[in-house]
Design an enzyme around this catalytic site. Structure first.
Site, short mmCIF file in Angstrom:
data_model
loop_
_atom_site.label_atom_id
_atom_site.label_comp_id
_atom_site.label_asym_id
_atom_site.label_seq_id
_atom_site.Cartn_x
_atom_site.Cartn_y
_atom_site.Cartn_z
N TYR A 1 7.70 -22.77 -6.26
CA TYR A 1 9.05 -22.84 -5.69
C TYR A 1 9.43 -24.28 -5.37
CZ TYR A 1 9.40 -17.71 -5.09
OH TYR A 1 9.50 -16.35 -5.29
N LYS B 1 5.80 -8.97 -5.98
CA LYS B 1 5.52 -9.68 -4.73
C LYS B 1 4.77 -8.77 -3.75
CE LYS B 1 9.61 -12.66 -5.24
NZ LYS B 1 10.92 -13.05 -4.66
N ASN C 1 12.41 -8.88 -1.72
CA ASN C 1 13.07 -8.41 -2.95
C ASN C 1 12.10 -8.04 -4.08
OD1 ASN C 1 12.44 -11.03 -3.59
ND2 ASN C 1 14.51 -11.63 -4.21
N GLU D 1 5.60 -21.70 -15.18
CA GLU D 1 5.03 -20.69 -14.27
C GLU D 1 3.82 -20.01 -14.88
OE1 GLU D 1 8.45 -18.26 -13.33
OE2 GLU D 1 9.40 -19.89 -12.21
N HIS E 1 9.53 -11.18 -8.78
CA HIS E 1 9.98 -12.49 -9.25
C HIS E 1 10.04 -12.47 -10.77
CE1 HIS E 1 10.10 -16.73 -10.29
NE2 HIS E 1 9.14 -16.45 -11.15
#
Ligand code: RTP
Length: 150
Positions: A52, A12, A115, A129, A118
């Site tokens: 998402y 990310k 975080n 995805e 992913h």
């Protein structure tokens, strides 16, 4: 599970900006997974709403969108035995403070909204995805020949 299961792993924007790309790639490589797709890319709202889709009604979704659009993302696809489940093990729990030391999030993050990585959470989602982030021709099928080089 077959040996050529594939998972989608993304570094990310915070992971990219903090210089963690080499560390994250190394962990997947050292575990024994084969890199079959990689690109640095910018995500837009349309893509993220698809990626998402299950989270669009969550109160944190606007923050998640701006976080994910704040800079480049390294999109990768890794192949190997149990790649989806084991990929999540390498990542650690969604909340870094619940992640064990030795996991990527456990070692490098403290905030759920920052975080670093992913990883697909099921084989079905991995397929979706991968198709969303990559064109078919961007994924490379090859036999690793590491031991032939050393
Ligand atoms: P990811 O999809 O990014 O691998 O994360 P995940 O499956 O472990 O977690 P998920 O529940 O799908 O959440 C997706 C991402 O949304 C952000 N998040 N923020 N309370 C919050 O502020 C909150 N909760 C989740 C995180 O970046 C999480 O990875």
């Amino acid at each position: 599970m077959s040996n050529n299961e594939r998972t989608f792993i993304a570094v990310k924007p915070d992971g990219v900006q903090r210089g963690l790309i080499p560390e994250i790639l190394t962990r997947f490589q050292n575990k024994g997974y084969k890199l079959v797709g990689i690109k640095l890319t910018l995500a837009n709202e349309t893509l993220l709403k698809q990626h998402y889709a299950d989270l669009t009604s969550k109160p944190f979704f606007p923050k998640l969108l701006s976080y994910m659009m704040s800079g480049p993302i390294l999109a990768t696809v890794w192949e190997g035995k149990d790649a989806v489940k084991q990929g999540r093990v390498l990542l650690g729990a969604t909340n870094p403070n619940a992640s064990a030391p030795g996991t990527i999030r456990g070692d490098y993050a403290v905030e759920v909204g920052r975080n670093i990585v992913h990883g697909s959470d099921s084989v079905e989602n991995a397929e979706k995805e991968i198709a969303l982030w990559f064109k078919k021709e961007e994924l490379v099928d090859y036999k690793p020949t590491m031991y032939g080089w050393i």
